[in-house]
Design a protein around this motif. Structure first.
Motif, PDB file in Angstrom:
ATOM      1  N   VAL A 246     -22.959 -24.629  17.781  1.00  0.00           N
ATOM      2  CA  VAL A 246     -22.764 -23.189  17.945  1.00  0.00           C
ATOM      3  C   VAL A 246     -22.347 -22.602  16.607  1.00  0.00           C
ATOM      4  CG1 VAL A 246     -21.483 -21.372  19.138  1.00  0.00           C
ATOM      5  CG2 VAL A 246     -22.036 -23.492  20.348  1.00  0.00           C
ATOM      6  N   VAL A 247     -23.004 -21.522  16.217  1.00  0.00           N
ATOM      7  CA  VAL A 247     -22.637 -20.786  15.009  1.00  0.00           C
ATOM      8  C   VAL A 247     -22.225 -19.373  15.439  1.00  0.00           C
ATOM      9  CG1 VAL A 247     -23.387 -19.906  12.765  1.00  0.00           C
ATOM     10  CG2 VAL A 247     -24.282 -22.093  13.607  1.00  0.00           C
ATOM     11  N   VAL A 248     -21.052 -18.945  15.016  1.00  0.00           N
ATOM     12  CA  VAL A 248     -20.574 -17.590  15.312  1.00  0.00           C
ATOM     13  C   VAL A 248     -20.410 -16.856  13.990  1.00  0.00           C
ATOM     14  CG1 VAL A 248     -18.764 -16.180  16.361  1.00  0.00           C
ATOM     15  CG2 VAL A 248     -19.350 -18.403  17.358  1.00  0.00           C
ATOM     16  N   THR A 249     -21.171 -15.776  13.798  1.00  0.00           N
ATOM     17  CA  THR A 249     -21.090 -15.018  12.550  1.00  0.00           C
ATOM     18  C   THR A 249     -20.372 -13.695  12.782  1.00  0.00           C
ATOM     19  OG1 THR A 249     -23.176 -13.818  12.783  1.00  0.00           O
ATOM     20  CG2 THR A 249     -23.296 -16.032  11.860  1.00  0.00           C
ATOM     21  N   CYS A 250     -19.510 -13.339  11.855  1.00  0.00           N
ATOM     22  CA  CYS A 250     -18.752 -12.087  11.979  1.00  0.00           C
ATOM     23  C   CYS A 250     -18.306 -11.628  10.595  1.00  0.00           C
ATOM     24  CB  CYS A 250     -17.549 -12.264  12.903  1.00  0.00           C
ATOM     25  SG  CYS A 250     -16.574 -13.745  12.570  1.00  0.00           S
ATOM     26  N   THR A 251     -19.247 -11.436   9.700  1.00  0.00           N
ATOM     27  CA  THR A 251     -18.925 -11.005   8.348  1.00  0.00           C
ATOM     28  C   THR A 251     -19.243  -9.532   8.163  1.00  0.00           C
ATOM     29  OG1 THR A 251     -21.018 -11.249   7.139  1.00  0.00           O
ATOM     30  CG2 THR A 251     -19.825 -13.266   7.672  1.00  0.00           C
ATOM     31  N   LEU A 252     -18.745  -8.971   7.070  1.00  0.00           N
ATOM     32  CA  LEU A 252     -18.993  -7.565   6.749  1.00  0.00           C
ATOM     33  C   LEU A 252     -20.107  -7.410   5.716  1.00  0.00           C
ATOM     34  CD1 LEU A 252     -15.303  -6.274   6.561  1.00  0.00           C
ATOM     35  CD2 LEU A 252     -16.899  -6.152   8.475  1.00  0.00           C
ATOM     36  N   ARG A 253     -20.833  -8.485   5.449  1.00  0.00           N
ATOM     37  CA  ARG A 253     -21.939  -8.423   4.493  1.00  0.00           C
ATOM     38  C   ARG A 253     -23.025  -7.491   4.995  1.00  0.00           C
ATOM     39  NH1 ARG A 253     -22.398 -13.020   1.027  1.00  0.00           N
ATOM     40  NH2 ARG A 253     -24.517 -12.320   0.583  1.00  0.00           N
ATOM     41  N   ASP A 254     -23.730  -6.840   4.075  1.00  0.00           N
ATOM     42  CA  ASP A 254     -24.821  -5.949   4.475  1.00  0.00           C
ATOM     43  C   ASP A 254     -26.183  -6.612   4.304  1.00  0.00           C
ATOM     44  OD1 ASP A 254     -24.972  -5.991   1.761  1.00  0.00           O
ATOM     45  OD2 ASP A 254     -24.628  -3.853   1.461  1.00  0.00           O
ATOM     46  N   ASP A 255     -26.187  -7.955   4.129  1.00  0.00           N
ATOM     47  CA  ASP A 255     -27.452  -8.676   4.101  1.00  0.00           C
ATOM     48  C   ASP A 255     -27.342  -9.875   5.035  1.00  0.00           C
ATOM     49  OD1 ASP A 255     -25.604 -10.103   2.668  1.00  0.00           O
ATOM     50  OD2 ASP A 255     -26.942 -10.619   1.016  1.00  0.00           O
ATOM     51  N   HIS A 256     -28.453 -10.544   5.281  1.00  0.00           N
ATOM     52  CA  HIS A 256     -28.465 -11.667   6.206  1.00  0.00           C
ATOM     53  C   HIS A 256     -27.830 -12.896   5.562  1.00  0.00           C
ATOM     54  CE1 HIS A 256     -32.112  -9.519   8.132  1.00  0.00           C
ATOM     55  NE2 HIS A 256     -31.013  -9.243   8.807  1.00  0.00           N
ATOM     56  N   VAL A 257     -26.852 -13.478   6.238  1.00  0.00           N
ATOM     57  CA  VAL A 257     -26.197 -14.687   5.752  1.00  0.00           C
ATOM     58  C   VAL A 257     -26.970 -15.926   6.189  1.00  0.00           C
ATOM     59  CG1 VAL A 257     -24.039 -16.004   5.788  1.00  0.00           C
ATOM     60  CG2 VAL A 257     -23.974 -13.511   5.843  1.00  0.00           C
ATOM     61  N   ILE A 258     -27.635 -15.827   7.346  1.00  0.00           N
ATOM     62  CA  ILE A 258     -28.412 -16.943   7.879  1.00  0.00           C
ATOM     63  C   ILE A 258     -29.823 -16.459   8.193  1.00  0.00           C
ATOM     64  CG2 ILE A 258     -28.652 -18.576   9.805  1.00  0.00           C
ATOM     65  CD1 ILE A 258     -25.631 -18.552  10.103  1.00  0.00           C
ATOM     66  N   ASP A 259     -30.813 -17.225   7.775  1.00  0.00           N
ATOM     67  CA  ASP A 259     -32.187 -16.936   8.141  1.00  0.00           C
ATOM     68  C   ASP A 259     -32.904 -18.258   8.424  1.00  0.00           C
ATOM     69  OD1 ASP A 259     -32.644 -18.036   5.632  1.00  0.00           O
ATOM     70  OD2 ASP A 259     -33.155 -16.130   4.693  1.00  0.00           O
ATOM     71  N   ALA A 260     -34.161 -18.162   8.797  1.00  0.00           N
ATOM     72  CA  ALA A 260     -34.924 -19.355   9.159  1.00  0.00           C
ATOM     73  C   ALA A 260     -35.013 -20.340   7.993  1.00  0.00           C
ATOM     74  CB  ALA A 260     -36.315 -18.952   9.638  1.00  0.00           C
ATOM     75  N   ALA A 261     -35.226 -19.827   6.784  1.00  0.00           N
ATOM     76  CA  ALA A 261     -35.369 -20.702   5.619  1.00  0.00           C
ATOM     77  C   ALA A 261     -34.106 -21.520   5.385  1.00  0.00           C
ATOM     78  CB  ALA A 261     -35.709 -19.873   4.385  1.00  0.00           C
ATOM     79  N   LEU A 262     -32.934 -20.909   5.577  1.00  0.00           N
ATOM     80  CA  LEU A 262     -31.688 -21.627   5.362  1.00  0.00           C
ATOM     81  C   LEU A 262     -31.527 -22.751   6.384  1.00  0.00           C
ATOM     82  CD1 LEU A 262     -28.335 -20.477   4.186  1.00  0.00           C
ATOM     83  CD2 LEU A 262     -28.357 -21.440   6.494  1.00  0.00           C
ATOM     84  N   ILE A 263     -31.864 -22.472   7.650  1.00  0.00           N
ATOM     85  CA  ILE A 263     -31.747 -23.508   8.676  1.00  0.00           C
ATOM     86  C   ILE A 263     -32.702 -24.655   8.387  1.00  0.00           C
ATOM     87  CG2 ILE A 263     -31.993 -24.017  11.137  1.00  0.00           C
ATOM     88  CD1 ILE A 263     -31.230 -21.129  11.719  1.00  0.00           C
ATOM     89  N   GLU A 264     -33.933 -24.331   8.010  1.00  0.00           N
ATOM     90  CA  GLU A 264     -34.911 -25.369   7.696  1.00  0.00           C
ATOM     91  C   GLU A 264     -34.450 -26.193   6.492  1.00  0.00           C
ATOM     92  OE1 GLU A 264     -37.212 -26.155   9.574  1.00  0.00           O
ATOM     93  OE2 GLU A 264     -38.173 -24.446  10.540  1.00  0.00           O
ATOM     94  N   ARG A 265     -33.871 -25.523   5.499  1.00  0.00           N
ATOM     95  CA  ARG A 265     -33.387 -26.251   4.326  1.00  0.00           C
ATOM     96  C   ARG A 265     -32.235 -27.179   4.706  1.00  0.00           C
ATOM     97  NH1 ARG A 265     -32.100 -22.240   1.470  1.00  0.00           N
ATOM     98  NH2 ARG A 265     -29.825 -22.325   1.351  1.00  0.00           N
ATOM     99  N   GLY A 266     -31.359 -26.680   5.578  1.00  0.00           N
ATOM    100  CA  GLY A 266     -30.244 -27.501   6.016  1.00  0.00           C
ATOM    101  C   GLY A 266     -30.702 -28.718   6.791  1.00  0.00           C
TER     102      GLY A 266
END
Length: 455
Positions: A246-266
Motif C-alpha cells: 500500500v502506498v499513501v501519498t499526501c504531499t503538497l507538490r504540484d507535480d506527480h511524485v509517482i507515475d508508471a515509469a517510476l513503478i516499472e523502474r522500481g
C-alpha cells in the motif's frame, strides 16, 4: 459587505479544484491590490474546495459584481484558469449567507466526509496566512474567529466528527476490501505535509506496523524520527514503491511524485519476478491472463490524497496497480448521519443569525454616534448656559445628563431593530429630516444572495 466565491466538490470538477489548489491560494494579495474597494481577502484552498472571502468597503446598495470580476481576474492570473471557466465553476454568495456557509464549512458539514476533522485547522491556517500577507480586515477577523467558535460548539454538542472521520480514514475504510492483513502489509507513506500525521495515525489504528516514509522535500528523516518509523532515501524511492503493498501519498507538490515509469523502474531494480516484490497481503479481483503473459503481478494499492494529484493516472496501466484518489473517495463518501447533521445545522444557523445581527447593528454605528454627539453637544451647551446664569449645582447637571440618556434610549433601540430588518435607510432619513444630521454609511450588509456569476 461580505462576499464569497466558492468552488467545491459539489459544484466543480476535481480538475478545476486541482488547478485552484496550486495557484489560487496565493491570489488574496492580488485581489486586494487590484481592486481598491476591497478592504480584505482570505482564501481557503483545500483538497476539495476553493473559497475566497472578501470584505467590500462600498456604500450600502452598491453592486458587488465589479469586485467579483476583479477577484476572478486575480484568481485567473494566479491559477492559470481562464476567467470564463472560473465564472462557470464559482458560486457567488454575499450578505448574510456568507457567515452561515463558512460556519458550516468549518464545522465539516460541507466536506466530502461529513464531520471531517481537518477542515477547521485548514480554515484557521487560511486566516493566519491572510494576517501574514496583510490581506485580512476587522470584519473578516470577526467572521473567521466566530467560525472557529461555532465549529467547536458543533463538535462538543453533536455527534458530528465524534468518530474522528476524515478523508484519510474514509480512504482506508475503502481499502479494507483489498487489504486482508494490515499488520503484515508493507506500507509506504509519501509526504510529511498536512495529511501525513493523520494518515500514519489511521494506519496504526488499523494495525499497520511496517510503515516507511519518503519526502520529496527532504523532510522524511525528521518525520520518521518523531514518529518512530524508517525514512526512505531518494535513491531507494522507486524500489520502495515497487515493494509496497500500500502506498499513501499526501504531499503538497504540484507535480506527480509517482507515475508508471517510476513503478516499472522500481520493479526492474528489485528483480523481474513479480511475486518476489511483495507478499499476498493485498486481495485483488480475479484477472484473466493470456497464456504467454507469464505470472500475474501482485496487486498494489495506491491511495492518492494529494491535490494537486501526487500520482499520475497512467499507474493504472501497470499490471497489478489499483489507484484510489480523491475523486473516487468522494463518490463513495457515506451518507450524512441525519440526526447529528440536523442538530449541527441548527447550531450553525443560530450562530450565523447572531453574527448577522451584530453586523447589521454595527452598520448603523456611524449614525448612532452622530446622533449621540448631536445630543451630547446640546446637553453640554445647556450645562454651560446654566453655569453662566449662576446655576452650577450637581443636581442640575445630573438632571440634564439623565434627560439626554432618556432621549437617546429609544432612537438607539430603533437603530438596532431597523438595522436587523435591513431598513437602515429609514433611520438615516429620519435623522436627516428631524435633526439635519446627514450620515453616509461606509458599508453595510446585504440580504442573503447566492447563485451563478453572470459574465
Amino acid at each position: 459587505m461580505l462576499i464569497l466565491l466558492s468552488a467545491s466538490h459539489k459544484n466543480s470538477t476535481f480538475d478545476v479544484l486541482e488547478k485552484l489548489s496550486v495557484g489560487g491560494g496565493s491570489s488574496a494579495t492580488r485581489m486586494v491590490e487590484q481592486h481598491g474597494p476591497l478592504s480584505g481577502a482570505v482564501v481557503v484552498a483545500t483538497c476539495n474546495r476553493f473559497e475566497a472571502y472578501l470584505d467590500l468597503d462600498e456604500p450600502y446598495g452598491v453592486s458587488p459584481l465589479p469586485a467579483v470580476f476583479a477577484a476572478i481576474e486575480a484568481v485567473s492570473a494566479s491559477s492559470g484558469l481562464d476567467a470564463e471557466v472560473l465564472r462557470d465553476n464559482l458560486t457567488l454568495v454575499h450578505g448574510n449567507g456568507v457567515a452561515e456557509h463558512l460556519f458550516a464549512v468549518t464545522s465539516g458539514l460541507e466536506s466530502v466526509v461529513v464531520g471531517e476533522v481537518e477542515i477547521a485547522g485548514q480554515v484557521r491556517r487560511a486566516l493566519e496566512q491572510a494576517r501574514a500577507d496583510g490581506t485580512t480586515s476587522p470584519e473578516l477577523e470577526r467572521l473567521f474567529q466566530r467560525a472557529s467558535q461555532t465549529s467547536r460548539g458543533v463538535k462538543n454538542r453533536t455527534g458530528i466528527g465524534s468518530a474522528g472521520r476524515s478523508i484519510v480514514r474514509l480512504a482506508l475504510e475503502l481499502a479494507e476490501s483489498r487489504v486482508s492483513d494490515w499488520s503484515s502489509a508493507r506500507v509506504l507513506l509519501v509526504g510529511t505535509g498536512r495529511y501525513a500525521g493523520a494518515s500514519l495515525a489511521a494506519l496504526r489504528d488499523r494495525g499497520a506496523e511496517n510503515v516507511r516514509v519518503y519526502s520529496p522535500s527532504g523532510r522524511a528523516v525528521g518525520f520518521a524520527a518523531s514518529h518512530s518509523i524508517d525514512a526512505v532515501p531518494t535513491e531507494d524511492f522507486a524500489a520502495e514503491v515497487a515493494r509496497a503493498d500500500v502506498v499513501v501519498t499526501c504531499t503538497l507538490r504540484d507535480d506527480h511524485v509517482i507515475d508508471a515509469a517510476l513503478i516499472e523502474r522500481g520493479r526492474a531494480e528489485i528483480g523481474t519476478d513479480p511475486f518476489a516484490i511483495t507478499g499476498a497481503t493485498i486481495d485483488a479481483p480475479a484477472r484473466l491472463c493470456p497464456a504467454d503473459s507469464g505470472p500475474e503481478a501482485p496487486p498494489q494499492l495506491i491511495i492518492d490524497l494529494g491535490l494537486p494529484r501526487n500520482v499520475a493516472p497512467d499507474v493504472t496501466l501497470v499490471p497489478g496497480v489499483e489507484l484510489l484518489d480523491l475523486e473516487t473517495i468522494s463518490i463513495h463518501a457515506p451518507l450524512e448521519e441525519l440526526n447529528a447533521t440536523t442538530e449541527a445545522r441548527e447550531i450553525v444557523g443560530k450562530a450565523a443569525r447572531k453574527f448577522s445581527d451584530v453586523a447589521e447593528e454595527q452598520s448603523l454605528t456611524p449614525a448612532v454616534v452622530a446622533l449621540r454627539s448631536y445630543v451630547f453637544e446640546l446637553r453640554d451647551a445647556e450645562i454651560a448656559r446654566a453655569r453662566s446664569r449662576g446655576d452650577s449645582s450637581e443636581a442640575t447637571e445630573s438632571a440634564l445628563r439623565h434627560l439626554a440618556g432618556v432621549l437617546l434610549h429609544t432612537p438607539m433601540v430603533r437603530a438596532r431593530d431597523l438595522a436587523r430588518a435591513g431598513e437602515q435607510d429609514a433611520y438615516l432619513t429620519g435623522l436627516d429630516a428631524l435633526f439635519g444630521i446627514d450620515v453616509t454609511l461606509p458599508a453595510a450588509g446585504a440580504a442573503d444572495a447566492a447563485g451563478s456569476i453572470a459574465s
